[in-house]
Scaffold this motif. Sequence first.
Motif, short mmCIF file in Angstrom:
data_model
loop_
_atom_site.label_atom_id
_atom_site.label_comp_id
_atom_site.label_asym_id
_atom_site.label_seq_id
_atom_site.Cartn_x
_atom_site.Cartn_y
_atom_site.Cartn_z
N LEU A 197 -16.60 -2.05 -0.55
CA LEU A 197 -15.67 -1.70 0.74
C LEU A 197 -14.32 -1.21 0.16
N PRO A 198 -13.90 -1.93 -1.05
CA PRO A 198 -12.82 -1.08 -1.65
C PRO A 198 -12.28 -0.14 -1.79
N PHE A 199 -13.42 0.22 -2.87
CA PHE A 199 -13.99 2.00 -3.13
C PHE A 199 -14.24 2.82 -1.99
N PHE A 200 -15.15 2.55 -1.00
CA PHE A 200 -14.82 3.10 0.35
C PHE A 200 -13.58 3.25 1.17
N ILE A 201 -12.52 2.53 1.77
CA ILE A 201 -11.90 2.63 1.82
C ILE A 201 -10.66 3.81 1.28
N LEU A 202 -10.70 3.29 -0.11
CA LEU A 202 -10.15 3.92 -1.03
C LEU A 202 -11.00 5.98 -0.78
N GLY A 203 -11.90 5.45 -0.57
CA GLY A 203 -12.65 7.37 -0.36
C GLY A 203 -11.52 7.83 0.91
N LEU A 204 -11.88 7.07 1.92
CA LEU A 204 -12.02 7.17 2.79
C LEU A 204 -10.48 8.10 3.27
N SER A 205 -9.52 7.23 2.87
CA SER A 205 -8.53 7.33 3.14
C SER A 205 -7.71 8.69 2.50
N GLY A 206 -8.45 8.86 1.27
CA GLY A 206 -8.39 10.17 0.51
C GLY A 206 -9.19 11.54 1.86
N TRP A 207 -10.40 10.69 2.21
CA TRP A 207 -10.75 11.95 3.28
C TRP A 207 -10.12 12.25 4.15
N LEU A 208 -9.80 11.03 4.78
CA LEU A 208 -8.28 12.03 5.93
C LEU A 208 -7.57 12.57 5.61
N VAL A 209 -6.93 12.88 4.26
CA VAL A 209 -5.55 13.45 3.41
C VAL A 209 -6.99 14.68 3.54
N SER A 210 -7.79 14.99 2.55
CA SER A 210 -8.65 15.81 2.86
C SER A 210 -9.30 17.00 3.44
N LYS A 211 -10.08 16.33 4.80
CA LYS A 211 -11.07 16.48 5.63
C LYS A 211 -9.75 16.46 6.95
N THR A 212 -9.05 15.68 6.96
CA THR A 212 -8.58 15.78 8.98
C THR A 212 -8.29 17.64 9.02
N ARG A 328 -5.31 -0.94 -3.66
CA ARG A 328 -4.30 -0.94 -3.02
C ARG A 328 -3.22 0.47 -2.15
N THR A 329 -2.68 0.37 -3.56
CA THR A 329 -1.71 1.18 -3.87
C THR A 329 -2.08 2.93 -3.57
N ILE A 330 -3.01 3.07 -4.05
CA ILE A 330 -3.81 4.57 -3.60
C ILE A 330 -3.44 4.37 -1.97
N ILE A 331 -4.47 3.49 -1.80
CA ILE A 331 -4.82 3.09 -0.54
C ILE A 331 -3.52 3.82 0.44
N TYR A 332 -2.54 2.71 0.04
CA TYR A 332 -1.08 3.42 0.78
C TYR A 332 -0.62 4.06 1.44
N ILE A 333 -0.89 4.82 -0.37
CA ILE A 333 0.01 6.28 -0.76
C ILE A 333 -0.96 7.55 0.42
N SER A 334 -2.34 7.10 0.59
CA SER A 334 -3.63 8.51 1.24
C SER A 334 -2.89 8.00 2.52
N PHE A 335 -3.00 6.56 3.59
CA PHE A 335 -2.56 6.14 4.36
C PHE A 335 -1.42 6.85 4.90
N PHE A 336 -0.21 7.05 4.24
CA PHE A 336 1.13 7.67 4.13
C PHE A 336 0.65 9.17 4.67
N LEU A 369 2.35 14.14 -4.26
CA LEU A 369 2.83 13.95 -6.10
C LEU A 369 4.16 12.78 -6.08
N LEU A 370 4.68 13.40 -5.30
CA LEU A 370 6.52 12.95 -5.40
C LEU A 370 5.94 11.02 -5.62
#
Length: 381
Positions: A197-212, A328-336, A369-370
């Motif tokens: 689950l943590p990795f899925f949420i991590l991947g989902l957050s990245g997917w949302l950024v790259s595919k939306t 969790r930090t990656i997820i926060y940044i990705s959802f932001f 990046l920033l």
Amino acid sequence: MRRLITIGINTIQGYANPAFNFLIVVFGIKIFGKEAWAELINVMIWVFFISFVFGWGNRDHLLRTYSENPSKMYHAFFSNLLSRCMLLPFATVFFFFFPTTIAAWAIVLIYLLFLYNSLSTLVVYHQNFGAQLLAEVIGFGIIFGSIFYLETFDLSSFLQIYVVATFCKLLVLSLQLNFWKESFSVKISFQEFKLGLPFFILGLSGWLVSKTDIYMVDFYLKKSQLAEYQLLITAFLMLQALAAYITIPFTKHIYRLSNEVVQKIKYKLYAVSIPLTIIGGFAIWFVMEYFVKLGFSYEYYIVGTSIALPCYFYTLNVMELMKNHQERTIIYISFFAFFISVSLIVLLIETYEIFGVLLSVSITQWLVLLTFKLYRKFGSI
């Protein structure tokens, strides 16, 4: 020298898949037209989304498990694979949104992609990138050849072609890996979903950024513009993804490397980033305007190239965070980043259409990046 060869083969293998997809889209649009090819795109973006969901973060979860306990690698692989099979019946949701024949072939394709994508962890761990490259070449040859063989576009026929191509890829890669010959035990458990689950949420957050962006283009713009946008964004994402492909051979070692060694790898990646993106951006412009003849101004390609560059500077920051169990930090940044991207696209897409979407994605990437660099400086890494 061996490490350089491994990196080279992996880079070619990883780059081959988006490059092959790009060529398929280019010739598919040229031969059958934007409107017709957009029908296939409309189905495939949902096929890939469901396939992503069914992956349930298995790649990063299993690679960490393999690194921590190599002796139980195949137990972890088969237990995870068979446990995730419980998700497969949910693919029937396609019957609610597509005609029966189209939905049926899409579901078969999802099942095959489920199996094929599951083998990626074994490929990375064993550094057997050449085997996957061979499989990708064969799959590409089947699809690409079919574009020239078929006289008219038929959505069902092309889905069947993708099914045949994916089955052949699965067969070739399976024969190369011989994973079924290894001794293993299996435990089907919901615990696999908890661990992944943590990795899925991590991947989902990245997917949302790259595919939306492509889903929003599908919703807001004309079908012909969806085909044009997929051409552009696929090309620039190929350029962006090169950063990840260069670093993948280090994935299983990153948890063991010292911070000083990781920093040296960063500097090497930074050194190649600017010339790579400049040359890549120019190549994309040349192909799109002199071969595909999209008719876009140079501003589109400058903005598109700016999408690719930031990834070279934060890819290893992401790996460092995962090394330190700071997903969790990656997820926060990705959802932001997701909310920034969606907000910008909604603001710009109606007025500036494709250019507005590209600009939104570019601004989001530079903000990502920033954010990573500021966290690196003031956070705990």
